[in-house]
Scaffold this motif. Structure first.
Motif, mmCIF file in Angstrom:
data_model
loop_
_atom_site.group_PDB
_atom_site.id
_atom_site.type_symbol
_atom_site.label_atom_id
_atom_site.label_comp_id
_atom_site.label_asym_id
_atom_site.label_seq_id
_atom_site.Cartn_x
_atom_site.Cartn_y
_atom_site.Cartn_z
ATOM 1 N N VAL A 65 0.836 -1.202 0.000
ATOM 2 C CA VAL A 65 0.000 0.000 0.000
ATOM 3 C C VAL A 65 0.873 1.255 0.000
ATOM 4 N N ALA A 150 -5.655 3.595 -1.770
ATOM 5 C CA ALA A 150 -6.806 3.507 -0.876
ATOM 6 C C ALA A 150 -7.566 2.199 -1.089
ATOM 7 N N LEU A 151 -7.720 1.785 -2.349
ATOM 8 C CA LEU A 151 -8.385 0.519 -2.644
ATOM 9 C C LEU A 151 -7.592 -0.643 -2.045
ATOM 10 N N ALA A 153 -5.572 -0.523 0.473
ATOM 11 C CA ALA A 153 -5.667 -0.457 1.930
ATOM 12 C C ALA A 153 -6.982 -1.073 2.413
ATOM 13 N N THR A 154 -8.061 -0.812 1.686
ATOM 14 C CA THR A 154 -9.353 -1.396 2.052
ATOM 15 C C THR A 154 -9.309 -2.917 1.969
ATOM 16 N N LEU A 155 -8.717 -3.426 0.895
ATOM 17 C CA LEU A 155 -8.602 -4.878 0.744
ATOM 18 C C LEU A 155 -7.657 -5.475 1.782
ATOM 19 N N THR A 156 -6.660 -4.693 2.208
ATOM 20 C CA THR A 156 -5.742 -5.151 3.251
ATOM 21 C C THR A 156 -6.492 -5.423 4.550
ATOM 22 N N LEU A 157 -7.465 -4.553 4.867
ATOM 23 C CA LEU A 157 -8.265 -4.767 6.080
ATOM 24 C C LEU A 157 -9.002 -6.098 6.014
ATOM 25 N N VAL A 158 -9.516 -6.437 4.825
ATOM 26 C CA VAL A 158 -10.241 -7.700 4.663
ATOM 27 C C VAL A 158 -9.287 -8.884 4.777
ATOM 28 N N TRP A 160 -6.484 -9.043 6.430
ATOM 29 C CA TRP A 160 -5.619 -8.981 7.615
ATOM 30 C C TRP A 160 -5.656 -10.273 8.429
#
Length: 394
Positions: A65, A150-151, A153-158, A160
């Motif tokens: 990211v 940003a996209l 980073a959002t997928l990183t949360l999923v 994790w």
């Protein structure tokens, strides 16, 4: 990983137009990413502890990211090269860890599940391509990079909470290792397969890097980004589809078919031009580039050549590094000549697959029992190229 590794393709035309990036420099950035990917893949292969580390996975996700977010902040080609190099390393580590996790945790589940999971690469391509398609009319190349970060980073949360594979069990006994080496010699077929897959690495990556820019030379700007979205959408089901077809037709036959279809798809925008050709090209390319990996790596595992998957992956990665370098001298007059070269290389890979069909040992003796009845069905887990690569990292 699909975002971090492949978003550069739809952003490349914006960087040409707005950031003053030359065609040669664009090829160098692509090559840096492929070199980084090879380094990361080799690290995951020869340092298996990395593959079993949640900290390495999470660190690689965050670093990927960061590499995307830093692209608009850099102001020189040298810094861009370093960032894309790092993005390649982190993408490879994420890929190997995720593949190993799937192989381990879905071992007793239906074989199509890993195929659909690896369709996430295609989903990342489609989402990032759609993002750039929207932003190209209202934003700049910098906005495209920040939005892709940003996209990611959002997928990183999923992602994790993804659990890496557990530590392996006890090594097989010496007698078992001797049994696994028994069976017919397969050097001839493996050499042909290696040549075919390495050539595919060269041809596929030329198209994967320059397809959008080539389409935009002769079509409205949105068509190029739209075609890249189609590439991703077509790639989502491709691994599961080719794995399913592998239970009905031989892998050499399917490899020949997939390479032939891919060569046609790559050549279409250069030979025909127009919106229809661009969209057909995107579907043909997207539905085959993961499928070719599925078939080639499964065929290598079926041959039971020592370190087959690792060797094939290395040849493919080297091909990806060579592809943009080979195409660079042709970019002075646009991208169409590069696509013709890529199609010719993939067609040569198809000819090698045609040779592979001659006498290919479709039924190998079961491992550890060379004289026993032929193996009635290959290990379904090997139908995914990414799962096969994960086995090489064990």
């Amino acid at each position: 990983m699909g975002v971090g590794r492949f978003v550069y393709t739809p952003i490349l035309p914006l960087m040409h137009a707005q950031a003053g990036l030359s065609a040669g420099a664009g090829a160098n950035l692509a090559t840096a990413n492929y070199v980084g990917y090879l380094v990361g893949a080799l690290a995951g292969t020869f340092l298996p502890r990395l593959v079993r580390s949640a900290a390495v996975l999470r660190g690689s996700l965050l670093a990927l990211v960061a590499s995307l977010a830093a692209m608009p902040l850099a102001h020189s080609t040298a810094l861009w090269v370093l960032l894309r190099l790092g993005a390649g390393v982190f993408s490879a580590l994420i890929f190997v860890i995720a593949a190993s996790s799937l192989l381990s945790h879905l071992r007793d589940h239906p074989a199509h599940l890993p195929g659909w999971a690896f369709g996430g690469v295609g989903a990342g391509i489609a989402l990032s391509g759609l993002l750039v398609l929207v932003l190209r009319t209202v934003g700049t190349w910098r906005a495209a990079w920040w939005a892709s970060a940003a996209l990611a980073a959002t997928l990183t949360l999923v992602a994790w909470g993804l659990r890496p594979e557990p530590a392996p069990g006890p090594a097989p006994s010496a007698a078992g290792r001797r049994g696994n080496r028994s069976g017919p010699r397969t050097h001839r077929w493996f050499s042909t397969l290696f040549a075919s897959y390495t050539l595919e690495g060269i041809g596929y990556i030329i198209a994967g890097t320059f397809l959008v820019a080539a389409i935009e030379q002769t079509s409205p700007g949105w068509i190029g980004s739209g075609a890249w979205v189609l590439v991703g959408l077509a790639a989502v089901p491709s691994s599961a589809l080719w794995a399913a077809l592998g239970h009905r037709w031989s892998r050499p036959d399917l490899l020949l078919a997939a390479l032939g279809v891919q060569a046609v798809g790559i050549a279409l925008p250069a030979l025909v031009g127009g919106v229809a050709a661009a969209l057909i090209s995107a579907v043909l390319f997207g539905s085959t580039f993961i499928g070719v990996g599925t078939l080639a790596l499964a065929a290598g595992a079926q041959l039971r050549f020592p370190r087959a998957v690792a060797l094939l992956t290395a040849g493919y990665s080297v091909g990806q590094i060579l592809g943009p370098l080979v195409a660079a001298p042709l970019l002075h007059h646009g991208y169409h000549q590069a696509l013709i070269l890529a199609a010719a290389v993939v067609l040569t890979a198809a000819l090698a697959a045609l040779v592979l069909r001659i006498g290919f040992p479709h039924h190998m003796p079961a491992q550890g029992h060379a004289a026993r009845r032929p193996d009635p069905a290959p290990d379904r887990r090997l139908d995914s190229p990414d799962a096969a690569e994960a086995r090489a990292a064990e």
